[in-house]
Design a protein around this motif. Sequence first.
Motif, mmCIF file in Angstrom:
data_model
loop_
_atom_site.group_PDB
_atom_site.id
_atom_site.type_symbol
_atom_site.label_atom_id
_atom_site.label_comp_id
_atom_site.label_asym_id
_atom_site.label_seq_id
_atom_site.Cartn_x
_atom_site.Cartn_y
_atom_site.Cartn_z
ATOM 1 N N VAL A 435 0.523 -4.208 6.325
ATOM 2 C CA VAL A 435 1.053 -4.614 5.023
ATOM 3 C C VAL A 435 0.747 -6.085 4.754
ATOM 4 C CG1 VAL A 435 3.152 -4.966 3.690
ATOM 5 C CG2 VAL A 435 2.854 -2.864 5.000
ATOM 6 N N ALA A 436 0.999 -6.952 5.743
ATOM 7 C CA ALA A 436 0.779 -8.388 5.563
ATOM 8 C C ALA A 436 -0.691 -8.674 5.259
ATOM 9 C CB ALA A 436 1.232 -9.146 6.807
ATOM 10 N N ARG A 437 -1.600 -8.011 5.984
ATOM 11 C CA ARG A 437 -3.020 -8.241 5.748
ATOM 12 C C ARG A 437 -3.426 -7.808 4.343
ATOM 13 N NH1 ARG A 437 -6.683 -4.361 8.702
ATOM 14 N NH2 ARG A 437 -6.332 -3.264 6.737
ATOM 15 N N THR A 438 -2.941 -6.647 3.902
ATOM 16 C CA THR A 438 -3.300 -6.141 2.576
ATOM 17 C C THR A 438 -2.784 -7.064 1.474
ATOM 18 O OG1 THR A 438 -3.258 -3.868 3.409
ATOM 19 C CG2 THR A 438 -3.107 -4.178 1.030
ATOM 20 N N VAL A 439 -1.549 -7.514 1.608
ATOM 21 C CA VAL A 439 -0.961 -8.391 0.584
ATOM 22 C C VAL A 439 -1.700 -9.724 0.533
ATOM 23 C CG1 VAL A 439 1.118 -9.660 -0.058
ATOM 24 C CG2 VAL A 439 1.296 -7.277 0.698
ATOM 25 N N GLN A 440 -2.050 -10.277 1.691
ATOM 26 C CA GLN A 440 -2.776 -11.549 1.715
ATOM 27 C C GLN A 440 -4.158 -11.411 1.089
ATOM 28 O OE1 GLN A 440 -2.685 -12.635 5.838
ATOM 29 N NE2 GLN A 440 -0.510 -13.196 5.809
ATOM 30 N N GLN A 441 -4.832 -10.282 1.325
ATOM 31 C CA GLN A 441 -6.146 -10.068 0.718
ATOM 32 C C GLN A 441 -6.058 -9.961 -0.797
ATOM 33 O OE1 GLN A 441 -7.609 -6.605 2.760
ATOM 34 N NE2 GLN A 441 -8.440 -7.768 4.479
ATOM 35 N N ALA A 442 -4.927 -9.525 -1.307
ATOM 36 C CA ALA A 442 -4.732 -9.448 -2.760
ATOM 37 C C ALA A 442 -4.238 -10.767 -3.337
ATOM 38 C CB ALA A 442 -3.747 -8.333 -3.093
ATOM 39 N N GLY A 443 -4.126 -11.802 -2.503
ATOM 40 C CA GLY A 443 -3.695 -13.108 -2.980
ATOM 41 C C GLY A 443 -2.198 -13.287 -3.052
ATOM 42 N N GLY A 444 -1.438 -12.397 -2.424
ATOM 43 C CA GLY A 444 0.022 -12.503 -2.480
ATOM 44 C C GLY A 444 0.622 -12.885 -1.148
ATOM 45 N N GLU A 445 1.921 -12.694 -1.038
ATOM 46 C CA GLU A 445 2.642 -12.984 0.205
ATOM 47 C C GLU A 445 3.812 -12.023 0.343
ATOM 48 O OE1 GLU A 445 4.388 -16.826 0.252
ATOM 49 O OE2 GLU A 445 5.194 -16.703 -1.777
ATOM 50 N N ILE A 446 4.212 -11.812 1.599
ATOM 51 C CA ILE A 446 5.319 -10.903 1.901
ATOM 52 C C ILE A 446 6.270 -11.605 2.844
ATOM 53 C CG2 ILE A 446 3.933 -9.828 3.724
ATOM 54 C CD1 ILE A 446 5.583 -7.290 3.323
ATOM 55 N N THR A 447 7.560 -11.404 2.633
ATOM 56 C CA THR A 447 8.592 -11.972 3.501
ATOM 57 C C THR A 447 9.659 -10.923 3.766
ATOM 58 O OG1 THR A 447 9.809 -12.837 1.581
ATOM 59 C CG2 THR A 447 8.209 -14.321 2.645
ATOM 60 N N LEU A 448 10.286 -11.045 4.920
ATOM 61 C CA LEU A 448 11.448 -10.234 5.278
ATOM 62 C C LEU A 448 12.600 -11.178 5.548
ATOM 63 C CD1 LEU A 448 9.387 -7.895 5.597
ATOM 64 C CD2 LEU A 448 10.731 -7.112 7.543
ATOM 65 N N SER A 449 13.745 -10.845 5.010
ATOM 66 C CA SER A 449 14.918 -11.710 5.189
ATOM 67 C C SER A 449 16.176 -10.857 5.244
ATOM 68 C CB SER A 449 15.019 -12.724 4.038
ATOM 69 O OG SER A 449 15.097 -12.055 2.799
#
Length: 472
Positions: A435-449
Motif C-alpha cells: 500500500v505504501a509503495r503504491t500511494v507514494q508512486q501516485a504522489g501521495g502519502e499514507i499514515t496510521l495513527s
Amino acid sequence: MTGLPRRLSALPLRSRLALLVATAVAVAVAAVAAACWFVTREQLEHQLDESLRSSKVDDVYLANLYAYCKGGTSQEIPPLPSVTVQLIDAQGTVCAAPGTSKLSVSAADVEVAERQRPYTLHTEKAENGADMRVFTSRLDVGRGPGAGSGNLALSIARPMSEVTDPLSTLAWVLVLVAGIGVVGAGAAGLWIARTGLRPVDDLAHAVAHVAETEDLTIRIPVEGEDEIARLSRSFNSMTSSLATSRDRQSQLIADAGHELRTPLTSLRTNIELLSRSDDTGRAIPPDDRKALMASVKAQMTELAALIGDLQELSRPDAAQPGPLQVVALHDITRTALQRARLRGPELTVNAELAPWYVRAEPAALERAVVNVLDNAVKFSPPRGTIDVALHRGELTVRDHGPGIPAEELPHVFDRFWRSRSARQLPGSGLGLSIVARTVQQAGGEITLSPADGGGTVASIRLPGAPQPPPEV
C-alpha cells in the motif's frame, strides 16, 4: 589512416594525454619558431638592403676603377672592405677591380645603365659561387679623374652570408629550444596525467576489488569539487545503494523463508495426519477430519496470498509505476467496500465518499484500498463498525479494533512486520508495505495513527481534483 587512431586507443590514458600535450606543445613551438625565423630573415634582409642603398664609394676609387676599365692606367686598385664594386655599361660589359670576383649581370642592371630605371636590387651569384645581394644604380661619368663619357651603372654587392649565417645559427637554436620544450612538455604532461588521474586509478582499483570480492563496503576518499570528485561520490553512492539493496534482498529472502515456514509446517502436519489415518486404517472422526481439511484450505489460501504478495514485491517493474490514468478514487473505494462487506458480513460499514479524481495506476490503487479495508475488517471486533470517508483527497478508514501501540507505529510499513496482536491472524505482513509503495508512486502519502476511543485510523492523501480534467 585508421591504423593511427587504433594504435592511440591501445595506449593507456595517461600516455595518450602526455602524447597529446607533447604534440600540442610541439605544434605551438614549431609555429612560434617558424614565425620567429621568418620575421628575423625579413629584418636581416631589410637591413642588408638599406645598408647597400646607403653605401657610398669614394670618387677617387671610382675614377681609378673607370680609368682601369678604359685601360688608361695600370695602377693597382685594392678591393673595398666588405663590399664588391663593379661597373656595367649599356652593352652589359662588366668591369671590376683586379682580384674581385665578378657578379652576374641581369637585364635589370643593363636597364639601369641605359637609364631606363633608376636602380635595381636583386640577388646574384658571383664567379666564386657565393650568393651576393646587389644594388645597381646610375653612375654619372666625368666627375672624377680620368672619367670619360658614356652611360654606366654602379653595382655594389654584399654577401648573403651576412643574412644566411645568422639565420642558420638561429635555426639551430630554435630547433634545440623546441626539442627541449617538446621533451619537457611530454614529461610535464606525463607527470600531470599521472597526478590528475590518480583518483581514476583509485576508482579502477576499487571497481576491480568489488568485482573480485563483491565487497560493497569499500569507499573512495573524496577531495575537491571537480569532475573526479563527483565521479568518486557517484561511485560511493552506487556501492552504498548496492549494499543496501543486497541487504534488503537478503532480508527479504530470510523473512520470506521464515513466513513460508509457518504455513508449510502446519500444512505438512495436517497432511501427515490425514495420510497416517489412511495408512493405518484408523478413521479420523468426521468433525476432526472436517477441521483438518478446513485448516489445510486456510493454510493453502494463506500460502497463495503470501506468494502473490512476494511476486508483487519482486517483479522487475515493481519500482516503476504502470501507465498513470485519471481514475475516480470514490468509485474505486466503492468497489473495494463491496469486497470488504463480503469478507465481514457481520460488520457495519459506514461510508461517505465525495468525488475525487487522481492520476494513478487503477489496478494498483484498487489493490491498495482493498488491503487497507482488509486490515480494518481483520482487526474489527465481531459486529463492529468501520467508518470510511473520502473528503478533498483524503481517504480515512477507521476501525474499532485493539489498535496499534505507539512504539510499533514506525514499523507498520516494513516488509513482513506484524504487530503482536496480529501474529495469530492470517496474513503475511506485506499488505501495508505494498500500500505504501503504491500511494507514494501516485504522489501521495499514507499514515496510521491511534483513533480516539480505540482502534486505528488509516489516512491516504492523494493529489487530485473534485472534477475530472477536460480530456477525461
